[in-house]
Design a protein around this motif. Sequence first.
Motif, PDB file in Angstrom:
ATOM      1  N   LEU A   1       2.922 -16.322   4.572  1.00 54.10           N
ATOM      2  CA  LEU A   1       3.220 -16.763   3.209  1.00 54.10           C
ATOM      3  C   LEU A   1       2.044 -16.492   2.274  1.00 54.10           C
ATOM      4  CD1 LEU A   1       5.422 -18.154   1.525  1.00 54.10           C
ATOM      5  CD2 LEU A   1       4.269 -20.313   1.994  1.00 54.10           C
ATOM      6  N   ILE A   2       0.828 -16.712   2.759  1.00 55.28           N
ATOM      7  CA  ILE A   2      -0.366 -16.439   1.951  1.00 55.28           C
ATOM      8  C   ILE A   2      -0.492 -14.950   1.673  1.00 55.28           C
ATOM      9  CG2 ILE A   2      -2.893 -16.468   1.989  1.00 55.28           C
ATOM     10  CD1 ILE A   2      -2.642 -19.183   3.463  1.00 55.28           C
ATOM     11  N   ILE A   3      -0.239 -14.126   2.670  1.00 52.50           N
ATOM     12  CA  ILE A   3      -0.309 -12.672   2.473  1.00 52.50           C
ATOM     13  C   ILE A   3       0.763 -12.222   1.484  1.00 52.50           C
ATOM     14  CG2 ILE A   3       0.009 -10.435   3.598  1.00 52.50           C
ATOM     15  CD1 ILE A   3      -1.290 -11.662   6.087  1.00 52.50           C
ATOM     16  N   SER A   4       1.953 -12.755   1.607  1.00 56.79           N
ATOM     17  CA  SER A   4       3.023 -12.403   0.673  1.00 56.79           C
ATOM     18  C   SER A   4       2.673 -12.837  -0.745  1.00 56.79           C
ATOM     19  CB  SER A   4       4.325 -13.057   1.121  1.00 56.79           C
ATOM     20  OG  SER A   4       5.344 -12.828   0.178  1.00 56.79           O
ATOM     21  N   TYR A   5       2.127 -14.027  -0.863  1.00 52.38           N
ATOM     22  CA  TYR A   5       1.735 -14.558  -2.166  1.00 52.38           C
ATOM     23  C   TYR A   5       0.617 -13.716  -2.771  1.00 52.38           C
ATOM     24  CZ  TYR A   5       0.583 -18.224  -5.562  1.00 52.38           C
ATOM     25  OH  TYR A   5       0.361 -18.928  -6.698  1.00 52.38           O
ATOM     26  N   LYS A   6      -0.343 -13.328  -1.951  1.00 55.28           N
ATOM     27  CA  LYS A   6      -1.467 -12.506  -2.407  1.00 55.28           C
ATOM     28  C   LYS A   6      -0.985 -11.106  -2.814  1.00 55.28           C
ATOM     29  CE  LYS A   6      -5.994 -11.824  -2.574  1.00 55.28           C
ATOM     30  NZ  LYS A   6      -6.873 -12.461  -3.504  1.00 55.28           N
ATOM     31  N   SER A   7       0.011 -10.575  -2.114  1.00 56.87           N
ATOM     32  CA  SER A   7       0.506  -9.242  -2.449  1.00 56.87           C
ATOM     33  C   SER A   7       1.275  -9.233  -3.767  1.00 56.87           C
ATOM     34  CB  SER A   7       1.401  -8.711  -1.331  1.00 56.87           C
ATOM     35  OG  SER A   7       2.634  -9.398  -1.317  1.00 56.87           O
ATOM     36  N   TYR A   8       1.686 -10.365  -4.245  1.00 63.98           N
ATOM     37  CA  TYR A   8       2.392 -10.464  -5.527  1.00 63.98           C
ATOM     38  C   TYR A   8       1.416 -10.402  -6.698  1.00 63.98           C
ATOM     39  CZ  TYR A   8       5.943 -12.059  -8.822  1.00 63.98           C
ATOM     40  OH  TYR A   8       6.817 -12.156  -9.868  1.00 63.98           O
ATOM     41  N   GLN A   9       0.137 -10.242  -6.404  1.00 62.26           N
ATOM     42  CA  GLN A   9      -0.932 -10.088  -7.386  1.00 62.26           C
ATOM     43  C   GLN A   9      -1.155 -11.338  -8.230  1.00 62.26           C
ATOM     44  OE1 GLN A   9      -2.907  -7.474  -7.381  1.00 62.26           O
ATOM     45  NE2 GLN A   9      -1.693  -6.545  -5.769  1.00 62.26           N
ATOM     46  N   ILE A  10      -1.000 -12.494  -7.606  1.00 62.61           N
ATOM     47  CA  ILE A  10      -1.322 -13.741  -8.294  1.00 62.61           C
ATOM     48  C   ILE A  10      -2.679 -14.185  -7.793  1.00 62.61           C
ATOM     49  CG2 ILE A  10      -0.674 -16.162  -8.573  1.00 62.61           C
ATOM     50  CD1 ILE A  10       2.210 -15.298  -8.329  1.00 62.61           C
ATOM     51  N   ASN A  11      -3.572 -14.474  -8.696  1.00 63.17           N
ATOM     52  CA  ASN A  11      -4.927 -14.840  -8.324  1.00 63.17           C
ATOM     53  C   ASN A  11      -4.922 -16.268  -7.783  1.00 63.17           C
ATOM     54  OD1 ASN A  11      -7.623 -14.973  -7.988  1.00 63.17           O
ATOM     55  ND2 ASN A  11      -8.136 -14.973 -10.169  1.00 63.17           N
ATOM     56  N   ILE A  12      -5.259 -16.423  -6.494  1.00 60.19           N
ATOM     57  CA  ILE A  12      -5.294 -17.764  -5.896  1.00 60.19           C
ATOM     58  C   ILE A  12      -6.726 -18.192  -5.587  1.00 60.19           C
ATOM     59  CG2 ILE A  12      -2.975 -17.675  -4.947  1.00 60.19           C
ATOM     60  CD1 ILE A  12      -4.191 -16.969  -2.248  1.00 60.19           C
ATOM     61  N   GLY A  13      -7.703 -17.515  -6.135  1.00 55.14           N
ATOM     62  CA  GLY A  13      -9.092 -17.928  -5.954  1.00 55.14           C
ATOM     63  C   GLY A  13      -9.937 -16.838  -5.340  1.00 55.14           C
ATOM     64  N   ASN A  14     -11.205 -16.882  -5.637  1.00 54.87           N
ATOM     65  CA  ASN A  14     -12.126 -15.877  -5.127  1.00 54.87           C
ATOM     66  C   ASN A  14     -12.590 -16.182  -3.716  1.00 54.87           C
ATOM     67  OD1 ASN A  14     -11.985 -14.461  -7.491  1.00 54.87           O
ATOM     68  ND2 ASN A  14     -13.693 -15.574  -8.438  1.00 54.87           N
ATOM     69  N   ASN A  15     -12.376 -17.378  -3.235  1.00 58.28           N
ATOM     70  CA  ASN A  15     -12.826 -17.744  -1.893  1.00 58.28           C
ATOM     71  C   ASN A  15     -11.882 -17.240  -0.816  1.00 58.28           C
ATOM     72  OD1 ASN A  15     -14.908 -19.092  -3.108  1.00 58.28           O
ATOM     73  ND2 ASN A  15     -13.830 -21.051  -3.125  1.00 58.28           N
ATOM     74  N   PHE A  16     -10.829 -16.586  -1.197  1.00 57.50           N
ATOM     75  CA  PHE A  16      -9.802 -16.181  -0.235  1.00 57.50           C
ATOM     76  C   PHE A  16      -9.837 -14.686   0.000  1.00 57.50           C
ATOM     77  CE2 PHE A  16      -5.575 -17.674   1.401  1.00 57.50           C
ATOM     78  CZ  PHE A  16      -6.149 -18.704   2.110  1.00 57.50           C
TER      79      PHE A  16
END
Length: 179
Positions: free
Chosen positions: A34-49
């Motif tokens: 889910l995190i990978i899918s969310y990240k691939s949608y190009q939504i910035n979820i933080g620089n620590n990730f």
Amino acid sequence: MKEILIYRYKVLGFQRFSNLFWAIFIFVSSLNFLIISYKSYQINIGNNFELIDNSVLFFPQGLLMGFYSLLGLLFSIFSFTSHLLRLGYGFNEFNKKENIVRLFRWGFPGLNRRIQICYSIEDVKSIKVNYYPERTIYLSLKGNFDIMLIRKGFFESIPLLEKQAINIAEFLKIPLVYE
């Protein structure tokens, strides 16, 4: 010497450690998807990730990973609730005092959560042990009707399965049949 009139043993059902382990494993893996899918949608979820590679495109990989993650989360929630509700947990009881064989299991919540089946000991023809394709013990009734007492995966080894079947057959004083 006092004769034993009741022989009873527990059936774990869904209450096994391996089921809980796989539920936790699938839950953690699904969250990662889910995190990978969310990240691939190009939504910035933080620089620590920055543990996740940005080379996954949303269509079709990220979308498919999101779908699989939701399926995995649903399955792990089902597994956790099945474990908490103790689905399949119960006992098999052979009672010479009341002259019955009682099979009890917990089912899904509702009107028929308590599943209890009783047979007369006189209706029991034999105890069957099946090794292939699965290690199971059956209660064979008159009229060629078999009821599974212990399902596949309950015993780790064949000697434990045989010992349980021998104990039941000796207690009921009926033949033990190997298949």
